[in-house]
Motif scaffolding. Sequence first.
Motif, short mmCIF file in Angstrom:
data_model
loop_
_atom_site.label_atom_id
_atom_site.label_comp_id
_atom_site.label_asym_id
_atom_site.label_seq_id
_atom_site.Cartn_x
_atom_site.Cartn_y
_atom_site.Cartn_z
N ARG A 151 0.78 -0.69 0.18
CA ARG A 151 -0.25 0.07 0.10
C ARG A 151 1.11 1.60 -0.40
NH1 ARG A 151 -3.02 -1.70 5.55
NH2 ARG A 151 -1.70 -1.65 5.64
N HIS A 195 3.55 0.83 -4.00
CA HIS A 195 2.59 0.96 -4.83
C HIS A 195 1.69 2.39 -4.67
CE1 HIS A 195 4.98 -2.84 -5.40
NE2 HIS A 195 4.51 -2.70 -6.32
N LEU A 241 -0.04 2.48 -9.25
CA LEU A 241 -1.15 1.38 -9.07
C LEU A 241 -2.81 2.67 -8.87
CD1 LEU A 241 -0.94 -1.48 -7.12
CD2 LEU A 241 -1.01 -1.05 -9.62
N SER A 242 -2.34 4.01 -10.15
CA SER A 242 -2.75 4.94 -10.04
C SER A 242 -3.66 5.11 -11.43
CB SER A 242 -2.23 6.22 -9.38
OG SER A 242 -1.34 7.04 -9.59
N LEU A 280 -13.21 1.65 -9.14
CA LEU A 280 -12.69 0.53 -8.65
C LEU A 280 -11.56 0.38 -8.23
CD1 LEU A 280 -14.50 -1.90 -11.16
CD2 LEU A 280 -14.88 -1.71 -8.90
N GLU A 281 -10.13 1.34 -9.37
CA GLU A 281 -8.86 1.29 -8.86
C GLU A 281 -9.17 2.00 -7.31
OE1 GLU A 281 -5.60 2.91 -11.70
OE2 GLU A 281 -6.75 4.45 -10.67
N ARG A 335 -10.33 2.12 -4.27
CA ARG A 335 -9.80 1.25 -3.63
C ARG A 335 -9.28 -0.63 -3.22
NH1 ARG A 335 -16.09 0.45 -4.79
NH2 ARG A 335 -15.84 -0.67 -6.17
N TRP A 336 -7.60 -0.70 -4.04
CA TRP A 336 -7.30 -1.46 -3.99
C TRP A 336 -6.25 -1.29 -2.37
CZ3 TRP A 336 -2.22 -1.00 -2.88
CH2 TRP A 336 -1.49 -0.41 -3.29
N ASP A 369 -7.95 -0.69 -0.38
CA ASP A 369 -8.55 -2.25 1.17
C ASP A 369 -8.95 -3.07 1.42
OD1 ASP A 369 -9.66 0.52 1.51
OD2 ASP A 369 -11.26 0.93 0.79
N TYR A 370 -8.29 -3.63 -0.35
CA TYR A 370 -7.64 -5.18 -0.20
C TYR A 370 -6.40 -6.03 0.26
CZ TYR A 370 -12.51 -4.19 -2.80
OH TYR A 370 -14.42 -4.18 -1.90
N ALA A 371 -5.49 -5.11 -0.15
CA ALA A 371 -3.84 -4.73 -0.10
C ALA A 371 -3.61 -4.81 1.45
CB ALA A 371 -3.46 -4.49 -0.97
#
Length: 200
Positions: free
Chosen positions: A154, A157, A161-162, A189-190, A192-193, A195-197
Amino acid sequence: MGRMSSPPSATGVRLSFSDLPPRVRAEIESRTGAAVVEAADQVGGFSPGAAARLLLADGSRIFVKAAGAELNPQTPNMYRDEARALAALPTAVPAPRLLWTYDNGDWVALGIEDIDGRQPQVPWRNDELHRVLDAYEKMAAVLTPTPPGFADVRHTHAKTLSGWRTLAADPPADLDVWTRRNLGRLADLEARWPDYAGGD
């Protein structure tokens, strides 16, 4: 060595092992402890650096990656990060082992255990897909919690990742209709990545 299936088409052009600077090849041979008698250049990936499976004069094999800043200024740092990650992996992780590194401040080379194998078939076959998913499951168990020495993605990256959000902030005039219509959703969507990482 196992037969390699065709790599994905979106790959970079790699430097051949024979085109490495002589001083880098000499350092690689010094670290392997034997002369290189055969170098099988590997294709695939996005790095411009060399990637080769080497057969040595003593009959052993090693996988070597090498890149210099003149090829791409970011690649040597990526190889340094990869070396740190490989060195930090617990022995229970089913992955090739880092054997040595060479770093002269410009060129970075990694000597990695050579593993016999090949890329999965494309399109995927069920048996190969299940082998990969089983490996992921084993790695998740072994690598939870995250071992010391690994950075939080987080943070590492956050800027990388943007892409959708960057595009949404200033969409080009020639952006295709589907992307333009869905750009807001893709950017959301992007966003929120992270949160999943999170988690262990």
